[in-house]
Design a protein around this motif. Sequence first.
Motif, short mmCIF file in Angstrom:
data_model
loop_
_atom_site.label_atom_id
_atom_site.label_comp_id
_atom_site.label_asym_id
_atom_site.label_seq_id
_atom_site.Cartn_x
_atom_site.Cartn_y
_atom_site.Cartn_z
N GLY A 160 0.81 -1.22 0.00
CA GLY A 160 0.00 0.00 0.00
C GLY A 160 0.84 1.26 0.00
O GLY A 160 0.34 2.35 0.25
N TYR A 161 2.13 1.12 -0.29
CA TYR A 161 3.04 2.26 -0.29
C TYR A 161 3.19 2.91 -1.65
O TYR A 161 3.85 3.94 -1.79
CB TYR A 161 4.43 1.84 0.22
CG TYR A 161 4.44 1.23 1.60
CD1 TYR A 161 3.41 1.48 2.52
CD2 TYR A 161 5.46 0.40 2.00
CE1 TYR A 161 3.41 0.91 3.78
CE2 TYR A 161 5.48 -0.17 3.27
CZ TYR A 161 4.45 0.08 4.16
OH TYR A 161 4.46 -0.48 5.41
N LYS A 164 -1.44 2.64 -8.03
CA LYS A 164 -1.35 2.09 -9.40
C LYS A 164 -0.80 3.11 -10.37
O LYS A 164 -0.31 2.76 -11.45
CB LYS A 164 -2.70 1.55 -9.87
CG LYS A 164 -3.80 2.56 -9.92
CD LYS A 164 -5.09 1.88 -10.38
CE LYS A 164 -6.31 2.68 -10.30
NZ LYS A 164 -6.65 3.80 -10.89
N ASP A 165 -0.85 4.39 -9.99
CA ASP A 165 -0.29 5.46 -10.81
C ASP A 165 1.15 5.81 -10.42
O ASP A 165 1.67 6.86 -10.80
CB ASP A 165 -1.16 6.72 -10.70
CG ASP A 165 -2.57 6.48 -11.21
OD1 ASP A 165 -2.72 5.77 -12.23
OD2 ASP A 165 -3.52 6.97 -10.58
N ASN A 166 1.77 4.92 -9.64
CA ASN A 166 3.16 5.08 -9.21
C ASN A 166 3.38 6.31 -8.34
O ASN A 166 4.43 6.96 -8.42
CB ASN A 166 4.13 5.10 -10.40
CG ASN A 166 4.28 3.72 -11.02
OD1 ASN A 166 3.84 2.72 -10.45
ND2 ASN A 166 4.90 3.66 -12.17
N GLU A 167 2.40 6.62 -7.49
CA GLU A 167 2.54 7.70 -6.52
C GLU A 167 2.76 7.09 -5.14
O GLU A 167 2.02 6.20 -4.72
CB GLU A 167 1.28 8.58 -6.50
CG GLU A 167 1.03 9.34 -7.80
CD GLU A 167 2.11 10.36 -8.12
OE1 GLU A 167 2.44 11.18 -7.24
OE2 GLU A 167 2.64 10.32 -9.26
N LEU A 168 3.79 7.57 -4.45
CA LEU A 168 4.08 7.07 -3.11
C LEU A 168 2.95 7.43 -2.15
O LEU A 168 2.41 8.53 -2.19
CB LEU A 168 5.40 7.65 -2.59
CG LEU A 168 6.66 7.13 -3.29
CD1 LEU A 168 7.88 7.95 -2.86
CD2 LEU A 168 6.88 5.65 -2.99
N GLN A 169 2.59 6.46 -1.31
CA GLN A 169 1.56 6.63 -0.30
C GLN A 169 2.19 6.56 1.09
O GLN A 169 3.12 5.77 1.30
CB GLN A 169 0.50 5.52 -0.43
CG GLN A 169 -0.04 5.32 -1.84
CD GLN A 169 -0.90 6.49 -2.28
OE1 GLN A 169 -1.87 6.84 -1.63
NE2 GLN A 169 -0.53 7.10 -3.39
N THR A 170 1.67 7.31 2.02
CA THR A 170 2.21 7.31 3.37
C THR A 170 2.07 5.93 4.02
O THR A 170 0.98 5.35 4.01
CB THR A 170 1.49 8.35 4.25
OG1 THR A 170 1.58 9.62 3.62
CG2 THR A 170 2.10 8.42 5.64
N ALA A 171 3.16 5.43 4.57
CA ALA A 171 3.11 4.16 5.30
C ALA A 171 2.34 4.36 6.59
O ALA A 171 2.61 5.29 7.35
CB ALA A 171 4.53 3.67 5.59
N ALA A 172 1.38 3.48 6.84
CA ALA A 172 0.62 3.53 8.09
C ALA A 172 1.42 2.78 9.15
O ALA A 172 1.38 1.56 9.23
CB ALA A 172 -0.75 2.89 7.88
#
Length: 195
Positions: A160-161, A164-172
Amino acid sequence: MGTRSKTSLPTVSGLKQYYSSIIAAKYAECHDWARTRSWVIEENIFDAARIETTSRYVSHLIKMIGTLSDEQLSLLVDGDDSEQIAMLWLGFCKAFPMMGMFAHQVIHEKYVTKDFHLGTEDLWEFFSVKSDEMPELKDIGRNTRSKLQSVVFCNLREAGYLSKDNELQTAALSRRALAYMTFQEQCFFPFQEAC
């Protein structure tokens, strides 16, 4: 769990959260990785048609989760989804030091500087730079490169990091997860307060 080559590269895709937690729980019962590995193969927990497949999967997962501390393993067994995923990403980065360096020097740095796009070119630019220090990286063939790219991006998306658009997501990362990690280990994550 033995010494790890800095240039050892992963060949199995996916963090396999469900199976990893089963393996960690079995290890918690016996505190013996060899016995745990034998049990996984005998029970064929992956429901694989060939023993070679089960053997490859369990070896890969034990290499990853075998790097975790007792407290980190306890989160892999009893933690919530985000805690289990965090421990698996941590194990992946620790088991494969090149992946840990990529996570720290590229993923984490891009995140904290608010450059959230992570493309395949970032992986290969990193390898190009590192190949000056580690000439053996120049010998990586096209098939190995393709497999490595697939593994890295698959694991990031499974965690979940990465969108699908290759954007980094904040690690929970929970308070417990952070408490059980060293300062250096926190830097493997796209997480603002880590370093």
